[in-house]
Design a protein around this motif. Sequence first.
Motif, short mmCIF file in Angstrom:
data_model
loop_
_atom_site.label_atom_id
_atom_site.label_comp_id
_atom_site.label_asym_id
_atom_site.label_seq_id
_atom_site.Cartn_x
_atom_site.Cartn_y
_atom_site.Cartn_z
N PRO A 31 2.44 -3.30 4.63
CA PRO A 31 3.53 -1.64 5.26
C PRO A 31 2.59 -1.12 4.86
O PRO A 31 2.90 0.39 4.91
N ARG A 32 2.13 -0.67 3.60
CA ARG A 32 1.36 0.63 2.37
C ARG A 32 0.69 -0.19 1.59
O ARG A 32 0.46 -0.65 1.37
N ASP A 54 2.79 -3.15 9.90
CA ASP A 54 1.30 -2.88 9.22
C ASP A 54 1.32 -0.99 9.43
O ASP A 54 1.82 -0.50 9.48
N ARG A 55 0.85 -1.25 7.51
CA ARG A 55 0.29 0.25 6.98
C ARG A 55 -0.43 1.39 8.90
O ARG A 55 -0.16 2.44 8.29
N TYR A 56 -1.13 0.71 9.33
CA TYR A 56 -1.91 1.94 10.42
C TYR A 56 -0.96 1.21 11.51
O TYR A 56 -1.83 2.43 12.33
N GLU A 61 2.17 5.67 10.20
CA GLU A 61 0.96 5.38 8.86
C GLU A 61 1.65 5.25 7.56
O GLU A 61 1.57 6.53 7.66
N SER A 62 0.80 4.70 6.48
CA SER A 62 1.41 4.59 4.89
C SER A 62 0.16 3.56 4.68
O SER A 62 0.13 3.43 3.51
N GLY A 63 -1.20 3.80 5.76
CA GLY A 63 -2.17 3.18 4.86
C GLY A 63 -3.30 4.16 4.37
O GLY A 63 -3.47 5.89 4.29
N SER A 66 -4.78 7.24 5.67
CA SER A 66 -3.43 7.07 7.13
C SER A 66 -3.69 8.87 7.38
O SER A 66 -3.53 9.40 8.06
#
Length: 174
Positions: A31-32, A54-56, A61-63, A66
């Motif tokens: 998630p991150r 998913d983070r993306y 977005e939290s990758g 991002s």
Amino acid sequence: MITAATYPQQFGGREVVSAWTGVVRHLHITPRAFLPMESFDQLTLVAGKGIEGDRYMIGRESGFYSHKPEEGRQVTLFEIETLEALARDAKIQMLPEEHRRNVTVQGVPLNHLVGRRFWVGETLLEATRLSTPCRHIEEILGKAVFDPLINRSGLNCRILTGGIIRVGDAVREA
């Protein structure tokens, strides 16, 4: 094992057998950024957005990357054969969750799919570009994987038809 003959296609009135057919071996999301990748038996892909959780996922977005949003990075794939080559040629042990891509496949020529469409289970993907290795993975893993992953760091894709993908699903030409 799935074979190319499993998926005959029509071409100009003739039946043509795909040159390759692969299989999904592992599925991962996180998630991150910086969190470990989590393994799943199935993932839900959302057309035009990304993978649920998913983070993306576009809009959430939290990758690590991002700040560089990219529609063509909705799902990423990686070849299990690259993990085997890293162990054999570079003496680097890397687990499927460590490459930080979402879908680990076997028998799929990822580098040759850029610009092409293909099926993963019930989902239709379009390969947008090869993934590039990054120093971020080296920082997280503490392993010198950057150089050995040049030209074999996976594939970025856009999701054209969403759905559920599962470990064991076929990967085949569209």
